[in-house]
Design a protein around this motif. Structure first.
Motif, PDB file in Angstrom:
ATOM      1  N   GLY A   1       0.806  -1.213   0.000  1.00 20.09           N
ATOM      2  CA  GLY A   1       0.000   0.000   0.000  1.00 20.09           C
ATOM      3  C   GLY A   1       0.836   1.259   0.000  1.00 20.09           C
ATOM      4  O   GLY A   1       0.431   2.302  -0.517  1.00 20.09           O
ATOM      5  N   ASP A   2       2.045   1.184   0.574  1.00 25.28           N
ATOM      6  CA  ASP A   2       2.936   2.334   0.558  1.00 25.28           C
ATOM      7  C   ASP A   2       3.484   2.584  -0.846  1.00 25.28           C
ATOM      8  O   ASP A   2       3.820   3.719  -1.183  1.00 25.28           O
ATOM      9  CB  ASP A   2       4.116   2.111   1.521  1.00 25.28           C
ATOM     10  N   GLN A   3       3.611   1.529  -1.635  1.00 25.29           N
ATOM     11  CA  GLN A   3       4.172   1.653  -2.973  1.00 25.29           C
ATOM     12  C   GLN A   3       3.135   2.101  -3.990  1.00 25.29           C
ATOM     13  O   GLN A   3       3.436   2.892  -4.877  1.00 25.29           O
ATOM     14  CB  GLN A   3       4.762   0.299  -3.408  1.00 25.29           C
ATOM     15  N   PHE A   4       1.929   1.594  -3.906  1.00 26.85           N
ATOM     16  CA  PHE A   4       0.866   1.913  -4.860  1.00 26.85           C
ATOM     17  C   PHE A   4      -0.411   2.280  -4.086  1.00 26.85           C
ATOM     18  O   PHE A   4      -1.425   1.574  -4.163  1.00 26.85           O
ATOM     19  CB  PHE A   4       0.592   0.725  -5.786  1.00 26.85           C
ATOM     20  N   PRO A   5      -0.396   3.385  -3.353  1.00 30.52           N
ATOM     21  CA  PRO A   5      -1.529   3.710  -2.476  1.00 30.52           C
ATOM     22  C   PRO A   5      -2.810   4.057  -3.217  1.00 30.52           C
ATOM     23  O   PRO A   5      -3.865   4.164  -2.591  1.00 30.52           O
ATOM     24  CB  PRO A   5      -1.012   4.907  -1.669  1.00 30.52           C
ATOM     25  N   TRP A   6      -2.739   4.252  -4.532  1.00 26.02           N
ATOM     26  CA  TRP A   6      -3.936   4.573  -5.301  1.00 26.02           C
ATOM     27  C   TRP A   6      -4.641   3.314  -5.827  1.00 26.02           C
ATOM     28  O   TRP A   6      -5.709   3.414  -6.438  1.00 26.02           O
ATOM     29  CB  TRP A   6      -3.586   5.495  -6.457  1.00 26.02           C
ATOM     30  N   LEU A   7      -4.052   2.127  -5.607  1.00 27.85           N
ATOM     31  CA  LEU A   7      -4.675   0.885  -6.039  1.00 27.85           C
ATOM     32  C   LEU A   7      -5.389   0.227  -4.868  1.00 27.85           C
ATOM     33  O   LEU A   7      -5.059   0.470  -3.699  1.00 27.85           O
ATOM     34  CB  LEU A   7      -3.617  -0.074  -6.588  1.00 27.85           C
TER      35      LEU A   7
END
Length: 402
Positions: A217-223
Motif C-alpha cells: 500500500g505504501d508503494q501503490f496507495p492509489w490501487l
C-alpha cells in the motif's frame, strides 16, 4: 533486437505504472536470459567483431537514410551513440548526423547542458539543434496530445518527447540510446570499487531492503490493497530475478515487455512520419559482440563498459561517468496540474483503482509519478481523437532500417 508484433500496456500496467513480464524470444533465449549456442560459423564471426565495430555497423543504415538525427540528452548512452555515428559518417563520407537536444525551463534536475556543451565541443560537432520546452512536454501538453490522438496510450508515458524530433527527421532516420539503462547498466550494482563507492552502494542496498519491507500500500496507495500487493510482489520478484552475468542480463532484459513496448512505441511513431528509428544499443550484432567480449563479467559498472566499447576512439568526456538527470518535473507541469485538479473521479477501472485514494493523491502536488499513465488514460478518454477519414495509410519503414 528481433522485433515482435505490436504490444500495448495492460489496464493493470497503466494503473500501476509498472510494466512486468517477458515475451517469448524466437531467437532462442532461455527464461534465465542465457542464449542457446550459436552455430560454429556464426560464433566464429561474432568473435571477430568487437563491440565498437558492431556498434559502427548498427548506425550505418540510419546514416545512409538522411536526414539522420540523434536524440542527444548528454547522458552516457546517447553520447556514445552520437560519437560513434559521427565517427562513422566522417569515415564513410556520409552526411554528418544532427544532434537534437531538449532544454527545459523550470526543471533544474533535468539540466545536462554543461555535459552537452563539453561533448559537442570535444566532438567538433557542427550540426546541433536545441529545442526549448516549458509546458510543451507535459503529460497532457501539446506533444503528448498529438501522440495520444494519433497512436493512443503508449509506453513509456514520456515517449512523446521523441515526437517533435521524429517530425524534424521526416523521411529520414533517428538514432536513440534506448536500451542503455538495461543493457549497459541494469539494476544490480557492482560489488567492487573504492571504499567510498562501496559505502554508497551499501547505503543503497540498505535503502532497497527497507523499501522491500514497506507494505504494498505504501508503494501503490492509489490501487486497491489486493491489487497493490500483487503488483508489488511481482515487481520485487522481477527485480530480484535479474541475472548478474552480463551476457545473461542482456538476454533477460531484451525480452522484458517494458523494453519491447518502448521500442515498439518508437518504431510506430517513426513509421507514421516515414522515419526509421534505430536503437544501436539493442542491435543484435552489437549485443552478440558485447556478450562475447564482456559477457562473463558480473554486474560490471556502466562507465567501464562504455569505456571498453569506445576503446579510446572518442574523447574521454564522452565516456566519463556523470550524474543521471531526473526528468519527472519536465512532464508534471501546468496542463497536468489543472487536469487532475478538475478530475471528477471518472474514467478509471474501479476494480483496480481506489478512486477516493487517487483523488486524495491528485489533490496534492506533485502527484506520484506512478500515476502518470492514469493521467494520460483518463485525459484521452475525456478527449477522444477525431477520426481521420482522408489520411492515406503510411507505408511501413523498411525492415532493414528497424
Amino acid at each position: 533486437m528481433t522485433e515482435l508484433p505490436m504490444l500495448r500496456p495492460t489496464r493493470r500496467e497503466i494503473a500501476s505504472g509498472v510494466v512486468l513480464g517477458h515475451v517469448p524470444d524466437p531467437s532462442g533465449t532461455s527464461r534465465t536470459g542465457r542464449r542457446r549456442p550459436r552455430t560454429p560459423s556464426t560464433a566464429a564471426g561474432n568473435r571477430a567483431v568487437t563491440p565498437l565495430a558492431a556498434l559502427d555497423l548498427a548506425v550505418l543504415p540510419a546514416l545512409r537514410r538522411p536526414p539522420c538525427l540523434v536524440s542527444f540528452s548528454g547522458g552516457m548512452d546517447s553520447s556514445l551513440v552520437l560519437a560513434v555515428a559521427l565517427r562513422a559518417a566522417r569515415r564513410e563520407g556520409l552526411p554528418e548526423p544532427v544532434a537534437v537536444t531538449w532544454r527545459f525551463t523550470g526543471a533544474p534536475r533535468a539540466n545536462e547542458s554543461s555535459w552537452q556543451e563539453r561533448i559537442v565541443a570535444a566532438l567538433g560537432l557542427d550540426a546541433w539543434q536545441l529545442l526549448q520546452a516549458d509546458d510543451d512536454l507535459d503529460l497532457v501538453g501539446p506533444a503528448a496530445r498529438r501522440l495520444l490522438h494519433r497512436h493512443g496510450l503508449r509506453h513509456p508515458v514520456n515517449v512523446h518527447l521523441h515526437l517533435p524530433i521524429v517530425e524534424l527527421a521526416a523521411g529520414g532516420s533517428l538514432l536513440t540510446g534506448a536500451g542503455g539503462d538495461q543493457v549497459l547498466r541494469g539494476w544490480r550494482r557492482a560489488r567492487r570499487g573504492p571504499v567510498r563507492a562501496r559505502l554508497r552502494r551499501s547505503a543503497a542496498t540498505l535503502r532497497a531492503g527497507l523499501r522491500d519491507r514497506m507494505s504494498a500500500g505504501d508503494q501503490f496507495p492509489w490501487l486497491h490493497p489486493e491489487v497493490s500487493a500483487e503488483v508489488w510482489r511481482a515487481h520485487r520478484a522481477e527485480r530480484r530475478g535479474e541475472p548478474r552475468r552480463l551476457d545473461h542480463r542482456i538476454g533477460w532484459h531484451v525480452r522484458r515487455r517494458d523494453l519491447r513496448l518502448t521500442c515498439g512505441s518508437l518504431r510506430d511513431i517513426g513509421a507514421a512520419h516515414e522515419v526509421a528509428v534505430v536503437n544501436p544499443l539493442l542491435d543484435d550484432g552489437f549485443l552478440a559482440a558485447l556478450s562475447g567480449s564482456a559477457g562473463r563479467l558480473r554486474c560490471p559498472p556502466r562507465s567501464r563498459l562504455i569505456a571498453d566499447i569506445a576503446a579510446g576512439t572518442v574523447p574521454e568526456v564522452v565516456t566519463a561517468a556523470r550524474p543521471k538527470a531526473r526528468f519527472l518535473e519536465v512532464f508534471l507541469r501546468t496542463p497536468t496540474r489543472r487536469f487532475v485538479e478538475g478530475w471528477d473521479g471518472s474514467g478509471v477501472d474501479e476494480e483496480i483503482v481506489d478512486v477516493a485514494a487517487l483523488r486524495a493523491l491528485w489533490s496534492r502536488w506533485p502527484i506520484p509519478g506512478g500515476t502518470a499513465g492514469l493521467v494520460q488514460d483518463v485525459w484521452l478518454g475525456l478527449n477522444p481523437a477525431e477520426v481521420r477519414r482522408s489520411e492515406p495509410p503510411r507505408p511501413p519503414v523498411p525492415e532493414a532500417y528497424r
